[in-house]
Design an enzyme around this catalytic site. Structure first.
Site, PDB file in Angstrom:
ATOM      1  N   LYS A 172       0.702  -1.140  -0.290  1.00  0.00           N
ATOM      2  CA  LYS A 172      -0.188  -0.399   0.006  1.00  0.00           C
ATOM      3  C   LYS A 172       0.610   1.178  -0.116  1.00  0.00           C
ATOM      4  O   LYS A 172       0.796   1.946  -0.812  1.00  0.00           O
ATOM      5  CB  LYS A 172      -0.770   0.027   1.307  1.00  0.00           C
ATOM      6  CG  LYS A 172      -1.749  -0.909   1.073  1.00  0.00           C
ATOM      7  CD  LYS A 172      -2.804  -1.269   2.512  1.00  0.00           C
ATOM      8  CE  LYS A 172      -4.262  -2.986   2.267  1.00  0.00           C
ATOM      9  NZ  LYS A 172      -4.195  -2.471   3.029  1.00  0.00           N
TER      10      LYS A 172
ATOM     11  N   GLN B  43      -4.062  -1.241   9.970  1.00  0.00           N
ATOM     12  CA  GLN B  43      -4.114  -2.469   9.083  1.00  0.00           C
ATOM     13  C   GLN B  43      -4.347  -3.647  10.001  1.00  0.00           C
ATOM     14  O   GLN B  43      -4.545  -3.360  11.399  1.00  0.00           O
ATOM     15  CB  GLN B  43      -2.764  -3.167   9.087  1.00  0.00           C
ATOM     16  CG  GLN B  43      -2.637  -4.012   7.932  1.00  0.00           C
ATOM     17  CD  GLN B  43      -3.857  -4.353   6.412  1.00  0.00           C
ATOM     18  OE1 GLN B  43      -3.009  -3.537   6.190  1.00  0.00           O
ATOM     19  NE2 GLN B  43      -4.140  -5.666   6.737  1.00  0.00           N
TER      20      GLN B  43
ATOM     21  N   ASP C 113     -11.169   3.693   4.070  1.00  0.00           N
ATOM     22  CA  ASP C 113     -10.886   1.566   4.034  1.00  0.00           C
ATOM     23  C   ASP C 113     -12.806   1.654   4.105  1.00  0.00           C
ATOM     24  O   ASP C 113     -13.063   0.485   3.555  1.00  0.00           O
ATOM     25  CB  ASP C 113     -10.649   1.188   5.690  1.00  0.00           C
ATOM     26  CG  ASP C 113      -9.706   0.337   5.404  1.00  0.00           C
ATOM     27  OD1 ASP C 113      -8.908  -0.176   3.564  1.00  0.00           O
ATOM     28  OD2 ASP C 113      -8.668  -0.094   5.932  1.00  0.00           O
TER      29      ASP C 113
END
Ligand code: NAP
Length: 284
Positions: free
Chosen positions: A53, A97, A120
Site C-alpha cells: 500500500k 491494518q 477503507d
C-alpha cells in the site's frame, strides 16, 4: 478457455495512472494527498499488505506515512495516535491494518478515524452511506469488484447477481453496491442449503468465502461474469481463489484470475478513495 479474462492488473494500471494525474494536480495547488498507514504487531501477511500500500502511494506521488508499533501498544495509545492524524492537515486518509492484537477493539479503532479520512470505508457511517447510496467512501475490495464488473461492458441493471459470503468488509457491501446498480441480488453464506441452486441462475457471481473450489463449473450459468475475491493456497502452496478457474472458465463469459484480478484493485481503490478525500478537502 472460453471466458474472457478480466485483467485486474491492467485495469489497476489505468486507474492508478488517473490517480497519479489527480495527485499531481492537487500537489501543484499545494494540496499533496497523504495517506497514513498504521501497523500494530508482527503479522507477516499484514506487513506485506502494508508495504504494498505504501509503495503504491509513493509510485503515484501521494505522501505516505507508515507507522509501525509493537504488539504491546495499548488501545489508548493507538486511539491517541489516530486522533493526532485526524488533526494532521497533510493526511487525507488513515488506514489501520487489520487484524489488530486481541487487546485492541477494532471497531473502536475504526470509529475513531475521522469520517472524512475513513478511506477503507469500514466505519458504521461509511457502511450507511454505501447502503443508502450517499456520497462517501466505499470499502475498497467491493468497490474494486464493481469496477471489474463494469469493465466487461455488461449491463448490471436488471441482472441477477449472487454474492457468496456476507462479511462486513466484502460480502455485505458488495451486495449493497450491486443493489445500488439495480441488480437483483441474492446473498449466500455458510447456512445456505443449496448454493448451486442460486449460482446457476446468476448472471454475475462474486465469490468471497476463503475456501478453494466453492464455485465449480457445474454451478455456473453459461456466459456469467465471475469475480473471485478469495485468497487461498493450493496443495503446492500457490495463491488461488475460491473459484475452480480451469473448469469455470470453460463455461463463464468473463472471469477474474487469482492472482491478478481483485487483489490489485483493492489497493487501487484505496488510492482512489484517498485522492477523493484530498479533493474534497481542497474543495475540488
Ligand atoms: P470472512 O469474513 O471469513 O467471510 C467469509 C464468508 O464466507 C462468510 O460470510 C461465510 O458465511 C461464508 N462462507 C463460508 N463457508 C461457506 C460456504 N461453504 N458456502 C457459502 N458461504 C460460505 O472472509 P472475508 O474477509 O469476507 O474474505 C473472503 C475471502 O476474500 C478470503 O479468502 C479473503 O482472504 C479474501 N479477500 C481478498 C481480498 C483481496 O483484495 N483480494 C480482500 C478481502 C478479502 P457465514 O457468515 O455464515 O460464516
Amino acid at each position: 478457455m472460453t471466458a474472457q479474462l478480466i485483467d485486474g492488473t491492467a485495469l489497476s494500471r489505468q486507474l492508478r495512472a488517473d490517480v497519479g494525474r489527480r495527485a499531481a494536480a492537487l500537489t501543484a495547488k499545494g494540496h499533496q494527498p497523504g495517506l497514513a498507514v498504521i501497523l500494530v504487531g508482527d503479522d507477516p501477511a499484514s506487513a506485506v499488505y502494508v508495504r504494498n500500500k505504501v509503495k503504491a502511494c509513493q509510485e503515484q506521488g501521494l505522501h505516505s506515512v507508515f507507522e509501525k508499533y509493537e504488539a504491546t501498544l495499548t488501545e489508548a495509545e493507538l486511539l491517541a495516535r489516530i486522533e493526532a492524524l485526524n488533526e494532521d492537515p497533510a493526511i487525507h486518509g488513515i488506514l489501520v491494518q487489520m487484524p489488530l492484537p486481541k487487546h485492541i477493539n477494532p471497531q473502536k479503532v475504526i470509529e475513531t478515524i475521522s469520517t472524512k479520512k475513513d478511506v477503507d470505508g469500514y466505519s458504521v457511517l461509511s457502511a450507511g452511506e454505501t447502503m443508502t447510496g450517499l456520497p462517501g467512501f466505499r470499502p475498497c475490495t467491493p468497490y474494486g469488484c464493481m469496477k471489474l464488473i463494469e469493465s466487461t461492458g455488461q449491463k448490471i441493471a436488471g441482472k441477477h447477481a449472487v454474492v457468496i459470503g456476507r462479511s462486513n468488509t466484502v460480502g455485505k457491501p458488495m451486495a449493497m453496491l450491486l443493489l445500488g446498480a439495480n441488480a437483483t441480488v441474492t446473498v449466500c453464506h455458510s447456512a445456505t442449503p443449496d448454493l448451486a441452486h442460486h449460482t446457476r441462475q446468476a448472471d454475475i457471481v462474486v465469490a468471497a468465502v476463503g475456501r478453494r473450489n466453492v464455485l465449480t463449473a457445474d454451478m455456473v450459468k453459461p456466459g456469467a461474469v465471475i469475480i473471485d475475491v478469495g485468497m487461498n493456497r493450493n496443495d503446492e502452496g500457490k495463491l488461488c481463489g475460491d473459484v475452480d478457474f480451469a473448469g469455470v472458465s470453460e463455461i463463464a463469459g468473463w472471469i477474474t484470475p487469482v492472482p491478478g484480478g481483485v487483489g490489485p484493485m483493492t489497493i487501487t481503490m484505496l488510492l482512489v478513495n484517498t485522492i477523493e478525500a484530498a479533493e474534497r478537502r481542497a474543495g475540488i
